[in-house]
Design a protein around this motif. Structure first.
Motif, PDB file in Angstrom:
ATOM      1  N   THR A   2       0.164   4.615   1.594  1.00 22.73           N
ATOM      2  CA  THR A   2      -0.632   3.527   1.038  1.00 22.73           C
ATOM      3  C   THR A   2       0.085   2.960  -0.180  1.00 22.73           C
ATOM      4  O   THR A   2       0.487   3.708  -1.068  1.00 22.73           O
ATOM      5  CB  THR A   2      -2.013   4.052   0.588  1.00 22.73           C
ATOM      6  N   LYS A   3       0.234   1.657  -0.184  1.00 19.46           N
ATOM      7  CA  LYS A   3       0.937   1.037  -1.314  1.00 19.46           C
ATOM      8  C   LYS A   3       0.024   0.913  -2.528  1.00 19.46           C
ATOM      9  O   LYS A   3      -1.187   0.720  -2.385  1.00 19.46           O
ATOM     10  CB  LYS A   3       1.420  -0.359  -0.917  1.00 19.46           C
ATOM     11  N   ARG A   5      -1.681  -1.104  -5.152  1.00 20.19           N
ATOM     12  CA  ARG A   5      -2.052  -2.533  -5.225  1.00 20.19           C
ATOM     13  C   ARG A   5      -2.072  -2.957  -6.694  1.00 20.19           C
ATOM     14  O   ARG A   5      -2.834  -2.417  -7.483  1.00 20.19           O
ATOM     15  CB  ARG A   5      -3.438  -2.747  -4.609  1.00 20.19           C
ATOM     16  N   ALA A  29       4.870  -0.385  -3.673  1.00 18.78           N
ATOM     17  CA  ALA A  29       3.865  -1.201  -4.374  1.00 18.78           C
ATOM     18  C   ALA A  29       3.827  -2.615  -3.823  1.00 18.78           C
ATOM     19  O   ALA A  29       4.783  -3.090  -3.214  1.00 18.78           O
ATOM     20  CB  ALA A  29       4.194  -1.237  -5.868  1.00 18.78           C
ATOM     21  N   GLU A  30       2.692  -3.280  -4.062  1.00 21.13           N
ATOM     22  CA  GLU A  30       2.580  -4.682  -3.665  1.00 21.13           C
ATOM     23  C   GLU A  30       1.702  -5.423  -4.673  1.00 21.13           C
ATOM     24  O   GLU A  30       0.640  -4.909  -5.067  1.00 21.13           O
ATOM     25  CB  GLU A  30       1.936  -4.767  -2.266  1.00 21.13           C
ATOM     26  N   THR A  32      -0.995  -7.741  -5.208  1.00 23.43           N
ATOM     27  CA  THR A  32      -2.003  -8.233  -4.262  1.00 23.43           C
ATOM     28  C   THR A  32      -2.975  -9.222  -4.902  1.00 23.43           C
ATOM     29  O   THR A  32      -3.787  -9.822  -4.196  1.00 23.43           O
ATOM     30  CB  THR A  32      -2.823  -7.053  -3.689  1.00 23.43           C
ATOM     31  N   LYS A  52      -2.027 -12.215  -2.078  1.00 24.72           N
ATOM     32  CA  LYS A  52      -3.277 -12.395  -1.314  1.00 24.72           C
ATOM     33  C   LYS A  52      -4.419 -13.035  -2.106  1.00 24.72           C
ATOM     34  O   LYS A  52      -5.005 -14.018  -1.697  1.00 24.72           O
ATOM     35  CB  LYS A  52      -3.733 -11.008  -0.839  1.00 24.72           C
ATOM     36  N   LYS A  64     -10.261  -4.931  -6.932  1.00 21.29           N
ATOM     37  CA  LYS A  64      -9.353  -5.100  -5.782  1.00 21.29           C
ATOM     38  C   LYS A  64      -8.010  -4.403  -5.966  1.00 21.29           C
ATOM     39  O   LYS A  64      -7.141  -4.511  -5.098  1.00 21.29           O
ATOM     40  CB  LYS A  64      -9.083  -6.604  -5.566  1.00 21.29           C
ATOM     41  N   ILE A  65      -7.798  -3.745  -7.114  1.00 22.41           N
ATOM     42  CA  ILE A  65      -6.448  -3.236  -7.406  1.00 22.41           C
ATOM     43  C   ILE A  65      -6.455  -1.780  -7.907  1.00 22.41           C
ATOM     44  O   ILE A  65      -7.484  -1.262  -8.327  1.00 22.41           O
ATOM     45  CB  ILE A  65      -5.753  -4.117  -8.486  1.00 22.41           C
ATOM     46  N   ASP A  66      -5.262  -1.162  -7.854  1.00 23.64           N
ATOM     47  CA  ASP A  66      -5.081   0.200  -8.397  1.00 23.64           C
ATOM     48  C   ASP A  66      -4.411   0.146  -9.764  1.00 23.64           C
ATOM     49  O   ASP A  66      -4.518   1.086 -10.548  1.00 23.64           O
ATOM     50  CB  ASP A  66      -4.167   1.023  -7.473  1.00 23.64           C
TER      51      ASP A  66
END
Ligand SMILES: NC(=O)c1ccc[n+]([C@@H]2O[C@H](COP(=O)([O-])OP(=O)(O)OC[C@H]3O[C@@H](n4cnc5c(N)ncnc54)[C@H](O)[C@@H]3O)[C@@H](O)[C@H]2O)c1
Length: 345
Positions: A2-3, A5, A29-30, A32, A52, A64-66
């Motif tokens: 899992t990337k 976010r 990582a991404e 997002t 996104k 929505k993010i980590d």
């Protein structure tokens, strides 16, 4: 896998020119999500980099993010970092850590409470000369560091764009924006000693001149609220001292970015890297002929942050170290104001 976010708060110059491209190289990582008070800029950034979510608020983005990358003006670093950490989100925040020590303390406390990563993006630590100098100093090459000289000097390059000369948003000028980098680096190279007393001066005489000759755009004296030049003498708890000079606009022959450290066994200069010693009855100056090629510092920094978020590395820049840098900066401003030295709590 899992990337991680990542969300970006503030999609201005440093986010779009350095950090977002750098994180593109990190496969774990991404990016997002993005959010900017300038919604159009956030939208353009999302389109350009294929991101996104364009969020309307930090609150919305945090769901929505980590991890959060904070690349806003300095005034918003602390509140955004604290909010993110309290929401269980890791934080990488642009330098300086915050406007003052009190804000830094709030960030440190939030990081401790949440157990999440808080990394301040002092990227000079990731440069190959810096890392090589750190290896040399840690191996005992110069003995105990005693006197640290920092020059972070530009001839006539006051940033003529953005909000760099706005005191409310940035907290200061050349020192908090530019000098902070080499100050942080020098402190790290010498083992991050705690500072305890600062004597500083600040100037803005050049930038207050009408039609100041400036390579980086036009400066308006009526809206110039910060210093363009600062000097400081800093005593450290381990007995060493720092002599710092930094400027956006000095009357010098050319720009100069150097750290020179004199220790009990030898001396070291960084940029370019050189060691000076006395051995077998002679004086030796050693130029470093080759440093292993590493990746660009921005990619190393992005990789390091992601690795810390996954629990695979410990942040090479602790929040406390970044706070000491901010304490010194705050004390230089206070010392310049009162015309006397200042004790750091
Ligand atoms: N490490 C470095 O070498 C380096 C270089 C330049 C800037 N910086 C730091 O990066 C930060 C940003 O600098 P920049 O040059 O990108 O500035 P910039 O003005 O180009 O970008 C800042 C962006 O933040 C947005 N913004 C402002 N307030 C906001 C808020 N409350 N919430 C969300 N977005 C907000 C602005 O609209 C703008 O798009 C500063 O802290 C600066 O010190 C670091």
């Amino acid at each position: 896998m899992t990337k991680l976010r990542i969300g970006v708060l503030g999609t201005g110059g440093i986010a779009t020119e350095r950090h977002i491209p750098a994180f593109k190289h990190v496969k774990e990582a991404e990016i997002t999500a993005v959010m900017d008070v300038n919604a159009e800029r956030a939208k353009e950034t999302a389109e350009k980099f294929g991101i996104k979510h364009v969020c309307k608020s930090l609150d919305d983005m945090l769901g929505k993010i980590d991890a959060l990358l904070i690349t806003t003006p300095n005034k918003f670093h602390a509140p955004a970092a604290v909010q993110a950490l309290n929401a269980g989100v890791h934080v990488m925040c642009e330098k300086p850590m915050a406007l003052n020590t009190k804000e830094c303390e709030e960030m440190v406390a939030a990081a401790e409470k949440s157990g999440k990563v808080l990394l301040i993006a002092y990227h000079w630590r990731f440069m190959k000369e810096s890392r090589a100098a750190k290896r040399l100093i840690d191996s005992g090459e110069i003995g105990q560091p005693l006197v640290i000289r920092i020059k972070s000097m530009r001839r006539r390059k006051v940033p003529g764009w953005g909000v760099f000369t706005n005191r409310d948003l940035q907290g200061g000028g050349a020192l908090i924006d530019y000098g902070c980098h080499l100050l942080d680096l020098a402190m790290w190279l010498t083992g991050s000693p705690k500072p305890y007393e600062v004597s500083g001066t600040t100037f803005n005489h050049l930038s207050m001149q009408k039609d100041m000759v400036n390579e980086w755009g036009t400066i308006n004296p009526s809206t110039f609220e910060v210093e363009d030049h600062a000097t400081a003498f800093i005593r450290l708890e381990n007995g060493a001292v720092v002599m710092l000079e930094t400027s956006w606009a000095a009357n010098i022959p050319k720009d100069e970015e150097t750290i020179s450290i004199s220790g009990t066994k030898g001396g070291i200069e960084v940029f370019p890297l050189r060691v000076n010693k006395a051995e077998n009855g002679v004086l030796i100056n050693s130029d470093i002929a080759w440093i292993p090629e590493e990746k660009p510092f921005a990619i190393l920094q992005a990789e390091h942050f992601v690795s810390c978020c996954f629990g695979e590395s410990t942040p090479m820049s602790s929040p406390e170290e970044s706070m000491y840098v901010s304490s010194i900066i705050e004390s230089v401003y206070e010392s310049a104001k009162i015309g006397n030295s200042v004790r750091i709590r």
